[in-house]
Design a protein around this motif. Structure first.
Motif, PDB file in Angstrom:
ATOM      1  N   MET A   1       0.858  -1.205   0.000  1.00  0.00           N
ATOM      2  CA  MET A   1       0.000   0.000   0.000  1.00  0.00           C
ATOM      3  C   MET A   1       0.889   1.248   0.000  1.00  0.00           C
ATOM      4  N   ALA A   2       0.570   2.217  -0.816  1.00  0.00           N
ATOM      5  CA  ALA A   2       1.418   3.413  -0.933  1.00  0.00           C
ATOM      6  C   ALA A   2       1.475   4.158   0.400  1.00  0.00           C
ATOM      7  N   GLU A   3       2.658   4.578   0.745  1.00  0.00           N
ATOM      8  CA  GLU A   3       2.895   5.246   2.024  1.00  0.00           C
ATOM      9  C   GLU A   3       2.003   6.477   2.202  1.00  0.00           C
ATOM     10  N   ARG A   4       1.828   7.217   1.102  1.00  0.00           N
ATOM     11  CA  ARG A   4       1.146   8.513   1.225  1.00  0.00           C
ATOM     12  C   ARG A   4      -0.297   8.382   1.722  1.00  0.00           C
ATOM     13  N   THR A   5      -0.911   7.247   1.596  1.00  0.00           N
ATOM     14  CA  THR A   5      -2.287   7.149   2.068  1.00  0.00           C
ATOM     15  C   THR A   5      -2.390   6.372   3.382  1.00  0.00           C
ATOM     16  N   SER A   6      -1.236   6.070   3.997  1.00  0.00           N
ATOM     17  CA  SER A   6      -1.335   5.222   5.187  1.00  0.00           C
ATOM     18  C   SER A   6      -1.805   6.005   6.412  1.00  0.00           C
ATOM     19  N   ALA A   7      -1.680   7.307   6.409  1.00  0.00           N
ATOM     20  CA  ALA A   7      -2.107   8.107   7.563  1.00  0.00           C
ATOM     21  C   ALA A   7      -3.475   8.733   7.269  1.00  0.00           C
ATOM     22  N   PRO A   8      -4.256   8.994   8.308  1.00  0.00           N
ATOM     23  CA  PRO A   8      -5.520   9.692   8.073  1.00  0.00           C
ATOM     24  C   PRO A   8      -5.278  11.081   7.490  1.00  0.00           C
ATOM     25  N   LEU A   9      -6.230  11.562   6.717  1.00  0.00           N
ATOM     26  CA  LEU A   9      -6.068  12.851   6.037  1.00  0.00           C
ATOM     27  C   LEU A   9      -7.118  13.845   6.531  1.00  0.00           C
TER      28      LEU A   9
ATOM     29  N   ARG B   1     -10.223   5.737  -2.117  1.00  0.00           N
ATOM     30  CA  ARG B   1     -10.512   4.327  -2.379  1.00  0.00           C
ATOM     31  C   ARG B   1      -9.349   3.434  -1.938  1.00  0.00           C
ATOM     32  N   GLU B   2      -8.144   3.889  -2.254  1.00  0.00           N
ATOM     33  CA  GLU B   2      -6.953   3.097  -1.924  1.00  0.00           C
ATOM     34  C   GLU B   2      -6.860   2.860  -0.414  1.00  0.00           C
ATOM     35  N   ARG B   3      -7.049   3.963   0.313  1.00  0.00           N
ATOM     36  CA  ARG B   3      -6.971   3.845   1.771  1.00  0.00           C
ATOM     37  C   ARG B   3      -8.157   3.042   2.311  1.00  0.00           C
TER      38      ARG B   3
ATOM     39  N   TYR C   1     -10.408  10.200   6.758  1.00  0.00           N
ATOM     40  CA  TYR C   1      -9.984  10.751   8.045  1.00  0.00           C
ATOM     41  C   TYR C   1      -9.894   9.701   9.146  1.00  0.00           C
ATOM     42  N   THR C   2     -10.139   8.452   8.830  1.00  0.00           N
ATOM     43  CA  THR C   2     -10.159   7.407   9.859  1.00  0.00           C
ATOM     44  C   THR C   2      -8.739   7.000  10.254  1.00  0.00           C
ATOM     45  N   ALA C   3      -8.515   6.910  11.559  1.00  0.00           N
ATOM     46  CA  ALA C   3      -7.213   6.447  12.058  1.00  0.00           C
ATOM     47  C   ALA C   3      -7.288   4.939  12.293  1.00  0.00           C
ATOM     48  N   ASP C   4      -6.187   4.239  12.079  1.00  0.00           N
ATOM     49  CA  ASP C   4      -6.153   2.795  12.342  1.00  0.00           C
ATOM     50  C   ASP C   4      -6.589   2.483  13.787  1.00  0.00           C
ATOM     51  N   GLU C   5      -6.235   3.390  14.694  1.00  0.00           N
ATOM     52  CA  GLU C   5      -6.580   3.155  16.104  1.00  0.00           C
ATOM     53  C   GLU C   5      -8.091   3.093  16.319  1.00  0.00           C
ATOM     54  N   GLU C   6      -8.850   3.741  15.448  1.00  0.00           N
ATOM     55  CA  GLU C   6     -10.312   3.684  15.607  1.00  0.00           C
ATOM     56  C   GLU C   6     -10.813   2.258  15.347  1.00  0.00           C
ATOM     57  N   ILE C   7     -10.157   1.595  14.440  1.00  0.00           N
ATOM     58  CA  ILE C   7     -10.559   0.205  14.155  1.00  0.00           C
ATOM     59  C   ILE C   7     -10.146  -0.690  15.329  1.00  0.00           C
ATOM     60  N   ASP C   8      -8.985  -0.419  15.906  1.00  0.00           N
ATOM     61  CA  ASP C   8      -8.588  -1.160  17.121  1.00  0.00           C
ATOM     62  C   ASP C   8      -9.646  -0.975  18.203  1.00  0.00           C
ATOM     63  N   ARG C   9     -10.063   0.266  18.375  1.00  0.00           N
ATOM     64  CA  ARG C   9     -11.011   0.556  19.464  1.00  0.00           C
ATOM     65  C   ARG C   9     -12.344  -0.131  19.199  1.00  0.00           C
ATOM     66  N   PHE C  10     -12.798  -0.083  17.944  1.00  0.00           N
ATOM     67  CA  PHE C  10     -14.059  -0.742  17.600  1.00  0.00           C
ATOM     68  C   PHE C  10     -14.002  -2.222  17.989  1.00  0.00           C
ATOM     69  N   PHE C  11     -12.934  -2.895  17.604  1.00  0.00           N
ATOM     70  CA  PHE C  11     -12.890  -4.339  17.875  1.00  0.00           C
ATOM     71  C   PHE C  11     -12.719  -4.621  19.374  1.00  0.00           C
TER      72      PHE C  11
END
Ligand code: PLP
Length: 386
Positions: A1-9, A294-296, A364-374
């Motif tokens: 996955m391209a680095e530029r989309t790995s962080a929330p925007l 879409r990529e993210r 704008y979603t952070a990976d941590e939000e998915i951690d928190r959801f689960f």
């Protein structure tokens, strides 16, 4: 996955994200802080200038419509605004002649219920509805939809993605089939616009409807309609009003002379506040770009699906990213109870019967939000009856 989309925007521009876990953009995109500024500006203009404010508001309708048009590959002047999709599709219904042998309106069994109400009611005015069934409640084979479209079809109304499963319909093939038999196609792209790139001109689509309060982060009140330019003058809606007249400010008596432009799909006084607060959301989508979104989204939805499957939960959305829009449906016993509990804990998502929890990341979603959801879900499920 391209680095530029790995962080929330652009996360800092959406204040709700500071105090919630926001996984519901398929239903209600987060409010941009700039939407409040837009509403304040509207109020300031109204207070300052009274009726003269219309001079500033009216041109904005076309600007906002064209802004949406750019997101979907539409030429300037081929998109128009209205309050919601149900009203816009009802206006389309009034523009189609169901009086002859070509009197069928065809839609799929997974259609958003509001639109089935609109089209079923059209039987009162001569239309015959035909519904293409689904075997699994999640998908419908493209060949089945195409086979049902024939010389009796006046209009096919198809969801770009089904609200109950997130599965994408093959609208290119369906449009080609409609063209082949002389039917029109109306695509409801509410579930995809802003998260799945598509181009109405490349796909040569006839009619597309959508709205602003989901992926476009525009809040309620700004529906939109695209009509293929060559088709516009063929359609004369009977749901109409003075704004749809070729010379609205001449206030001529009936019959209406429909505007030659997309204004013919207008009706009475336009609902300006709903339009102006939607624009900052549209602008944010344009700034990030739908390809990047879409990529993210694919990276994060793939993770959500994998984590759900690892817990033995049922995933009701296609596992192949190219077959789904931007959310994952997760079902398990008592999912509706879990939904209420999650929302009470400010984990925002929604629940639909037949689908389960609908969970979506956006730009704008952070990976941590998915951690928190689960982690919240695991805790809630451990207390649910088995
Ligand atoms: C596929 C689909 N179409 C349309 C709508 C909304 O229709 P309307 O703008 O008439 O409320 C929704 C959800 O709200 C939807 O999921």
């Amino acid at each position: 996955m391209a680095e530029r989309t790995s962080a929330p925007l652009l996360r800092e521009r959406f204040p709700t994200l500071a105090h919630s876990t926001y996984l519901v953009s398929h239903s209600m995109g987060a409010a941009p802080a700039a939407a409040r500024d837009a509403l304040e500006r509207y109020m300031d203009e109204w207070i300052a200038d009274g009726p003269e404010a219309w001079n500033r508001w009216l041109p904005r309708i076309g600007e906002i419509a064209d802004g949406i048009g750019r997101l979907i590959g539409a030429a300037a002047g081929s998109t128009f605004l209205g309050p919601n999709v149900s009203v816009l599709q009802a206006a389309i219904a009034t523009a189609i002649d169901f009086g002859g042998k070509r009197n069928e309106v065809l839609y799929e069994a997974l259609q958003f219920p509001s639109l089935t109400y609109v089209w079923k009611e059209w039987e009162r005015y001569g239309a015959r509805t035909r519904i293409v069934p689904s075997d699994d409640g999640r998908t419908i084979p493209t060949e089945r939809i195409c086979a049902a479209i024939n010389e009796r079809t006046a209009l096919a109304v198809i969801s770009h993605a089904y609200y109950v499963s997130g599965a994408l319909a093959d609208i290119a093939t369906i449009q080609a089939r409609c063209r082949e038999v002389g039917a029109l196609l109306c695509v409801d792209a509410y579930q995809t616009t802003g998260v799945v790139p598509y181009d109405v001109q490349a796909l040569d689509l006839d009619i597309v409807t959508g709205g602003s309060h989901k992926w476009l982060c525009g809040g309620p009140g700004c529906g939109w309609l695209y009509v293929r330019p060559a088709l516009v003058e063929r359609l004369r809606p009977a749901v109409t009003g003075w704004m749809a007249h070729e010379r609205p400010f001449a206030f001529e008596a009936a019959p209406i002379e429909h505007a030659r432009s997309m204004y013919r799909f207008g009706h009475g006084t336009p609902t300006i506040p709903g339009y102006v607060i939607a624009q900052p959301g549209h602008a944010a989508i344009a700034e990030v770009g739908i390809e990047r979104i879409r990529e993210r989204n694919i990276r994060l939805t793939t993770r959500i699906a994998e984590e759900a499957l690892a817990r033995g939960l049922r995933v009701n959305t296609p596992l192949e990213p190219e077959k789904r829009t931007g959310w994952i449906g997760i079902d398990f016993p008592h999912a509706e109870r879990a939904y209420h509990e999650l929302v009470a804990r400010r984990v925002f998502l929604d629940y639909r019967p037949g689908c389960g929890l609908r969970v979506s990341p956006h730009f704008y979603t952070a990976d941590e939000e998915i951690d928190r959801f689960f982690s919240e879900l695991d805790e809630i499920r451990s207390k649910l009856p088995t």
